[in-house]
Design an enzyme around this catalytic site. Structure first.
Site, PDB file in Angstrom:
ATOM      1  N   CYS A  43       0.831  -1.210   0.000  1.00 43.35           N
ATOM      2  CA  CYS A  43       0.000   0.000   0.000  1.00 43.35           C
ATOM      3  C   CYS A  43       0.863   1.256   0.000  1.00 43.35           C
ATOM      4  O   CYS A  43       0.671   2.151  -0.813  1.00 43.35           O
ATOM      5  CB  CYS A  43      -0.930  -0.001   1.202  1.00 43.35           C
ATOM      6  SG  CYS A  43      -1.810   1.546   1.381  1.00 43.35           S
ATOM      7  N   CYS A  48      -1.537   1.880  -2.994  1.00 39.14           N
ATOM      8  CA  CYS A  48      -2.488   2.967  -2.715  1.00 39.14           C
ATOM      9  C   CYS A  48      -1.846   4.349  -2.672  1.00 39.14           C
ATOM     10  O   CYS A  48      -2.347   5.285  -3.294  1.00 39.14           O
ATOM     11  CB  CYS A  48      -3.168   2.747  -1.364  1.00 39.14           C
ATOM     12  SG  CYS A  48      -3.409   1.044  -0.902  1.00 39.14           S
ATOM     13  N   LYS A  51      -0.006   5.529  -5.981  1.00 42.72           N
ATOM     14  CA  LYS A  51      -1.067   5.630  -6.997  1.00 42.72           C
ATOM     15  C   LYS A  51      -1.934   6.860  -6.769  1.00 42.72           C
ATOM     16  O   LYS A  51      -2.213   7.633  -7.686  1.00 42.72           O
ATOM     17  CB  LYS A  51      -1.895   4.327  -6.948  1.00 42.72           C
ATOM     18  CG  LYS A  51      -3.126   4.230  -7.808  1.00 42.72           C
ATOM     19  CD  LYS A  51      -4.375   4.836  -7.221  1.00 42.72           C
ATOM     20  CE  LYS A  51      -4.752   4.406  -5.839  1.00 42.72           C
ATOM     21  NZ  LYS A  51      -5.295   3.067  -5.718  1.00 42.72           N
ATOM     22  N   TYR A 177      -9.443  -3.038 -10.704  1.00 52.29           N
ATOM     23  CA  TYR A 177      -9.091  -1.808  -9.987  1.00 52.29           C
ATOM     24  C   TYR A 177      -7.867  -1.129 -10.619  1.00 52.29           C
ATOM     25  O   TYR A 177      -7.871   0.054 -10.940  1.00 52.29           O
ATOM     26  CB  TYR A 177      -8.662  -2.137  -8.547  1.00 52.29           C
ATOM     27  CG  TYR A 177      -9.722  -2.407  -7.532  1.00 52.29           C
ATOM     28  CD1 TYR A 177     -10.065  -1.447  -6.591  1.00 52.29           C
ATOM     29  CD2 TYR A 177     -10.345  -3.644  -7.443  1.00 52.29           C
ATOM     30  CE1 TYR A 177     -10.976  -1.692  -5.591  1.00 52.29           C
ATOM     31  CE2 TYR A 177     -11.274  -3.909  -6.456  1.00 52.29           C
ATOM     32  CZ  TYR A 177     -11.591  -2.929  -5.534  1.00 52.29           C
ATOM     33  OH  TYR A 177     -12.502  -3.187  -4.556  1.00 52.29           O
ATOM     34  N   GLU A 181      -7.605   2.425 -12.828  1.00 54.36           N
ATOM     35  CA  GLU A 181      -6.921   3.552 -12.170  1.00 54.36           C
ATOM     36  C   GLU A 181      -5.774   4.073 -13.032  1.00 54.36           C
ATOM     37  O   GLU A 181      -5.628   5.287 -13.241  1.00 54.36           O
ATOM     38  CB  GLU A 181      -6.424   3.135 -10.781  1.00 54.36           C
ATOM     39  CG  GLU A 181      -7.578   2.919  -9.816  1.00 54.36           C
ATOM     40  CD  GLU A 181      -7.174   2.542  -8.405  1.00 54.36           C
ATOM     41  OE1 GLU A 181      -8.001   2.685  -7.498  1.00 54.36           O
ATOM     42  OE2 GLU A 181      -6.020   2.092  -8.191  1.00 54.36           O
ATOM     43  N   HIS A 434     -26.879  21.537   1.096  1.00 56.05           N
ATOM     44  CA  HIS A 434     -27.138  22.089  -0.229  1.00 56.05           C
ATOM     45  C   HIS A 434     -26.223  23.251  -0.546  1.00 56.05           C
ATOM     46  O   HIS A 434     -25.970  24.081   0.331  1.00 56.05           O
ATOM     47  CB  HIS A 434     -28.614  22.553  -0.268  1.00 56.05           C
ATOM     48  CG  HIS A 434     -29.050  22.965  -1.627  1.00 56.05           C
ATOM     49  ND1 HIS A 434     -29.233  22.043  -2.645  1.00 56.05           N
ATOM     50  CD2 HIS A 434     -29.311  24.185  -2.142  1.00 56.05           C
ATOM     51  CE1 HIS A 434     -29.619  22.697  -3.736  1.00 56.05           C
ATOM     52  NE2 HIS A 434     -29.669  23.992  -3.462  1.00 56.05           N
ATOM     53  N   GLU A 439     -26.025  15.242  -1.349  1.00 58.14           N
ATOM     54  CA  GLU A 439     -27.414  15.363  -0.869  1.00 58.14           C
ATOM     55  C   GLU A 439     -28.367  14.485  -1.682  1.00 58.14           C
ATOM     56  O   GLU A 439     -29.445  14.129  -1.211  1.00 58.14           O
ATOM     57  CB  GLU A 439     -27.884  16.823  -0.878  1.00 58.14           C
ATOM     58  CG  GLU A 439     -28.037  17.425  -2.259  1.00 58.14           C
ATOM     59  CD  GLU A 439     -28.485  18.891  -2.223  1.00 58.14           C
ATOM     60  OE1 GLU A 439     -29.376  19.223  -1.418  1.00 58.14           O
ATOM     61  OE2 GLU A 439     -27.931  19.702  -2.984  1.00 58.14           O
TER      62      GLU A 439
HETATM   63  P1  NDP Z   1      -8.485  -7.466 -10.223  1.00 61.30           P
HETATM   64  O1  NDP Z   1      -8.688  -8.846  -9.743  1.00 61.30           O
HETATM   65  O2  NDP Z   1      -9.274  -6.354  -9.661  1.00 61.30           O
HETATM   66  O3  NDP Z   1      -8.710  -7.428 -11.805  1.00 61.30           O
HETATM   67  C1  NDP Z   1      -8.009  -8.286 -12.655  1.00 61.30           C
HETATM   68  C2  NDP Z   1      -8.430  -7.979 -14.074  1.00 61.30           C
HETATM   69  O4  NDP Z   1      -7.610  -8.712 -14.971  1.00 61.30           O
HETATM   70  C3  NDP Z   1      -9.856  -8.372 -14.380  1.00 61.30           C
HETATM   71  O5  NDP Z   1     -10.394  -7.419 -15.247  1.00 61.30           O
HETATM   72  C4  NDP Z   1      -9.699  -9.725 -15.076  1.00 61.30           C
HETATM   73  O6  NDP Z   1     -10.700  -9.964 -16.039  1.00 61.30           O
HETATM   74  C5  NDP Z   1      -8.398  -9.518 -15.817  1.00 61.30           C
HETATM   75  N1  NDP Z   1      -7.660 -10.743 -16.077  1.00 61.30           N
HETATM   76  C6  NDP Z   1      -7.315 -11.702 -15.192  1.00 61.30           C
HETATM   77  N2  NDP Z   1      -6.572 -12.661 -15.826  1.00 61.30           N
HETATM   78  C7  NDP Z   1      -6.482 -12.281 -17.120  1.00 61.30           C
HETATM   79  C8  NDP Z   1      -5.866 -12.846 -18.254  1.00 61.30           C
HETATM   80  N3  NDP Z   1      -5.208 -13.988 -18.184  1.00 61.30           N
HETATM   81  N4  NDP Z   1      -5.971 -12.191 -19.437  1.00 61.30           N
HETATM   82  C9  NDP Z   1      -6.654 -11.035 -19.513  1.00 61.30           C
HETATM   83  N5  NDP Z   1      -7.255 -10.436 -18.472  1.00 61.30           N
HETATM   84  C10 NDP Z   1      -7.178 -11.062 -17.285  1.00 61.30           C
HETATM   85  O7  NDP Z   1      -6.913  -7.231 -10.098  1.00 61.30           O
HETATM   86  P2  NDP Z   1      -6.019  -5.948 -10.055  1.00 61.30           P
HETATM   87  O8  NDP Z   1      -4.709  -6.430 -10.506  1.00 61.30           O
HETATM   88  O9  NDP Z   1      -6.640  -4.788 -10.762  1.00 61.30           O
HETATM   89  O10 NDP Z   1      -6.000  -5.577  -8.507  1.00 61.30           O
HETATM   90  C11 NDP Z   1      -5.681  -6.567  -7.532  1.00 61.30           C
HETATM   91  C12 NDP Z   1      -6.369  -6.277  -6.223  1.00 61.30           C
HETATM   92  O11 NDP Z   1      -5.716  -5.197  -5.588  1.00 61.30           O
HETATM   93  C13 NDP Z   1      -7.815  -5.843  -6.338  1.00 61.30           C
HETATM   94  O12 NDP Z   1      -8.700  -6.901  -6.435  1.00 61.30           O
HETATM   95  C14 NDP Z   1      -8.009  -5.065  -5.066  1.00 61.30           C
HETATM   96  O13 NDP Z   1      -8.342  -5.960  -4.040  1.00 61.30           O
HETATM   97  C15 NDP Z   1      -6.649  -4.462  -4.833  1.00 61.30           C
HETATM   98  N6  NDP Z   1      -6.622  -3.059  -5.239  1.00 61.30           N
HETATM   99  C16 NDP Z   1      -7.440  -2.151  -4.635  1.00 61.30           C
HETATM  100  C17 NDP Z   1      -7.426  -0.834  -5.001  1.00 61.30           C
HETATM  101  C18 NDP Z   1      -8.332   0.130  -4.344  1.00 61.30           C
HETATM  102  O14 NDP Z   1      -8.896  -0.176  -3.307  1.00 61.30           O
HETATM  103  N7  NDP Z   1      -8.536   1.331  -4.906  1.00 61.30           N
HETATM  104  C19 NDP Z   1      -6.532  -0.348  -6.043  1.00 61.30           C
HETATM  105  C20 NDP Z   1      -5.743  -1.372  -6.631  1.00 61.30           C
HETATM  106  C21 NDP Z   1      -5.787  -2.673  -6.237  1.00 61.30           C
HETATM  107  P3  NDP Z   1     -12.135 -10.631 -15.661  1.00 61.30           P
HETATM  108  O15 NDP Z   1     -12.966  -9.541 -15.125  1.00 61.30           O
HETATM  109  O16 NDP Z   1     -12.613 -11.152 -16.963  1.00 61.30           O
HETATM  110  O17 NDP Z   1     -11.829 -11.707 -14.674  1.00 61.30           O
END
Ligand code: NDP
Length: 454
Positions: A43, A48, A51, A177, A181, A434, A439
Site C-alpha cells: 500500500c 495505494c 497511486k 481496480y 486507475e 445544499h 445530498e
Molecule cells: P483485479 O482482480 O481487480 O482485476 C483483474 C483484471 O484482470 C480483471 O479485469 C480480469 O478480467 C483480468 N484478467 C485476469 N486474468 C487475465 C488474463 N489472463 N488475461 C486477460 N485479463 C485477465 O486485479 P487488479 O490487478 O486490478 O487488482 C488486484 C487487487 O488489488 C484488487 O482486487 C483489489 O483488491 C486491490 N486493489 C485495490 C485498489 C483500491 O482499493 N482502490 C486499487 C488497486 C488494487 P475478468 O474480469 O474477466 O476476470
C-alpha cells in the site's frame, strides 16, 4: 528465562503486519518484524499511496481546463512527469522513515532480510534461528501475468509507478481496480490509452450500473476499451510493441501494462514445514480469527486473499493482536467493507450490488444521474451516478454505489449508515447539505424493482 525468544514474530512489514506488531508490543509482547523489501508494504510503497499521488497529479489536467468556464485564463500549463515521480518518491521515503520510527518507538525489533519457517514456532532469518510463541504471516501479494509469448515486454503496476517518461500510447490489459486507475492517470496526463479486457465490461463484481457508467465516462475522455479481446502474444520492436489479438487483429503501443490480478506471496516461506495449508490459489487458509492450520501461526492481509484492501489487512492485524495479547478474542468482520476505485471519475461502493441483493431478497432500487454543478460552467461532459439498493421487506439500505467526483469521500460517511443498518426512511429523514452532490443520497424518491444479473 522466557520459553521463547519472542512472543510474536511477524513476517512482512506492510499495513497488516505493522499494525499487529505495534499493537502487540503495546500490550507488552516481545515482537520482531521481518521484511526483505521496503518497510510499509504494497500500500505505502507500491500501491495505494503512490497511486493516489499520481491520481491527484492527473486531476490538475481537468482542473486547468474547467477553470476557463469560471473566468480563469490559466495559459498553457506544462506538465513534467519526472518531477511528479521524483516528488512522489521523496514522499515515499518520508513515509518509510515514519514507519521505521513507529516500529522503533513501539519497541518492535526490525530485521531486514528474508525469513522462512522451520516449524510452527521457528523462523530462520539472516543466519539466526528464532523461536516465537506465535508467528504472523503478513507477506502480501504480487502482480501476476498470463504466460503468453512476449509477456516479458509487459510491465506491471510496480514499474508503472516509476516510469522514466510518460509514453505516447499505453495498452493496458485487464479491467480491474489497477487497470482502470492507471488508464485514468495515463489518459489525463496526455497519453493515448487502450484498455484490453477479455470480459464484456470492466470492474467485474461491481454493480452493473457502476460498471456501465464508468466505462461510458472513460470512453468519453478518450480511453479506448477493447472488449472481449484476448491478447495472444506480444512482439517488441525498436519503436514499441505489437499485441496480437485472438482472431487476427493487432494493437500497437509504446508501453504494455498488465493488471491481470495479484497472487499471495508464499514462495520460500516454508509453510509446509510449519503445517500451514494453502488453497488452490496459493492463499494461506485461515479461520475467522486469522488462525492458520498451524495453531501457533496466524495470517492477515493479501496473503490470505480474503478482501485485499489495506484497511481490511489493518483490521485483521489489530484483531490478531487483541486476540493473542489482550485477552480479547476478536473475529474479523468482513461485512459491508467500503471500497473505492480511484478512476476518473472515481467509484465508491459499500454493501451489496443490486444483483447480489436480488439473489436473496426482493429489493427496490433508487438511481440518480446528474451533471455535477462544477461541470455546468466548467463545460465538462461528465455525469455522476448514485444508486441505493433497498430491502423491500425491512426498508434497510443494503448497498450504496456512486460514480462521480468525491465518491470515495461521500461513501465513507454512508458506510457508517450501512454498517448501522440504516433504513431508507432514515436516509429520507436526513436533511441534505445544499448544494452538494452528496445530498442526492437523501433525496432519491423514484424506485424500480431490483433484478438479478444476466
Ligand atoms: P483485479 O482482480 O481487480 O482485476 C483483474 C483484471 O484482470 C480483471 O479485469 C480480469 O478480467 C483480468 N484478467 C485476469 N486474468 C487475465 C488474463 N489472463 N488475461 C486477460 N485479463 C485477465 O486485479 P487488479 O490487478 O486490478 O487488482 C488486484 C487487487 O488489488 C484488487 O482486487 C483489489 O483488491 C486491490 N486493489 C485495490 C485498489 C483500491 O482499493 N482502490 C486499487 C488497486 C488494487 P475478468 O474480469 O474477466 O476476470
Amino acid at each position: 528465562m522466557p520459553a521463547h525468544d519472542f512472543d510474536l514474530i511477524t513476517i512482512g512489514a506492510g499495513s497488516g503486519g505493522v499494525r499487529a506488531s505495534r499493537m502487540a508490543a503495546r500490550y507488552g509482547a516481545r515482537v520482531a518484524i521481518i521484511d526483505h523489501d521496503r518497510i510499509g508494504g504494497t500500500c505505502v510503497m507500491r500501491g495505494c499511496v503512490p497511486k493516489k499521488l499520481l491520481v491527484i497529479g492527473a486531476h490538475f489536467a481537468d482542473a486547468f481546463e474547467d477553470a476557463r468556464g469560471f473566468g480563469w485564463e490559466p495559459g498553457r500549463p506544462g506538465f513534467d512527469w519526472p518531477t511528479l515521480i521524483a516528488n512522489k518518491n521523496r514522499e515515499l521515503e518520508r513515509l518509510e522513515s515514519v514507519y521505521r520510527k513507529l516500529l522503533g518507538d513501539s519497541g518492535v525489533e526490525l530485521i531486514e532480510d528474508t525469513a522462512s519457517l522451520k516449524g510452527p514456532h521457528t523462523v530462520e532469518v539472516a543466519g539466526r534461528t528464532l523461536d516465537a510463541a506465535h508467528v504472523l504471516i503478513a507477506t502480501g501479494g504480487h502482480p501476476v501475468m498470463p504466460r503468453i509469448p512476449g509477456i516479458e515486454h509487459a510491465i506491471t503496476s510496480n514499474e508503472a509507478l516509476d516510469l522514466a517518461r510518460l509514453p505516447d500510447h499505453v495498452a493496458i490489459v485487464g479491467g480491474g481496480y489497477i487497470a482502470v486507475e492507471f488508464a485514468g492517470i495515463f489518459n489525463a496526463l496526455g497519453a493515448r490509452v487502450t484498455m484490453i479486457i477479455r470480459a464484456p465490461n470492466i470492474l467485474r463484481g461491481f454493480d452493473e450500473e457502476v460498471r456501465h457508467t464508468l466505462a461510458g465516462e472513460m470512453e468519453k475522455k478518450g480511453i479506448t476499451i477493447r472488449r472481449e479481446c484476448v491478447v495472444e502474444s506480444i512482439d517488441g520492436g525498436a519503436g514499441g510493441y505489437r499485441l496480437d489479438i485472438e482472431g487476427g487483429d493487432a494493437i500497437e503501443a509504446g508501453l504494455v501494462m498488465y493488471a491481470t490480478g495479484r497472487a499471495p506471496n508464499t514462495g520460500g516461506l516454508g509453510l509446509t514445514a510449519a503445517g500451514v495449508e494453502t488453497d488452490g490459489g496459493g492463499a494461506v487458509v485461515v479461520d475467522g480469527f486469522s488462525r492458520t492450520t498451524a495453531p501457533s501461526i496466524y495470517a492477515v492481509g493479501d496473503v490470505t486473499d480474503r478482501i485485499n484492501l489495506t484497511p481490511v489487512a489493518i483490521a485483521e492485524g489489530a484483531a490478531v493482536a487483541e486476540t493473542l495479547f489482550n485477552g480479547n478474542p476478536v473475529r474479523m468482520d468482513h461485512d459491508d467493507v467500503p471500497s473505492a476505485v480511484f478512476s476518473q471519475p472515481p467509484v465508491a461502493t459499500v454493501g451489496l450490488t443490486e444483483a447480489e441483493a436480488s439473489e436473496w431478497n426482493e429489493v427496490d432500487v433508487y438511481i440518480s444521474r446528474f451533471r455535477p454543478m462544477k461541470h455546468t460552467l466548467g463545460g465538462r461532459d461528465e455525469m455522476a451516478m448514485m444508486k441505493l439498493v433497498v430491502d423491500r421487506a425491512t426498508d434497510r439500505v443494503l448497498g450504496c454505489h456512486m460514480v462521480g467526483e468525491e465518491a470515495p469521500e461521500i461513501i465513507q460517511g454512508l458506510a457508517v449508515a450501512v454498517k448501522c443498518r440504516a433504513t431508507k426512511a432514515q436516509f429520507d429523514a436526513t436533511l441534505g447539505i445544499h448544494p452538494t452532490s452528496a445530498e442526492e443520497f437523501v433525496t432519491m424518491s423514484e424506485k424500480r424493482p431490483g433484478r438479478t444479473a444476466g
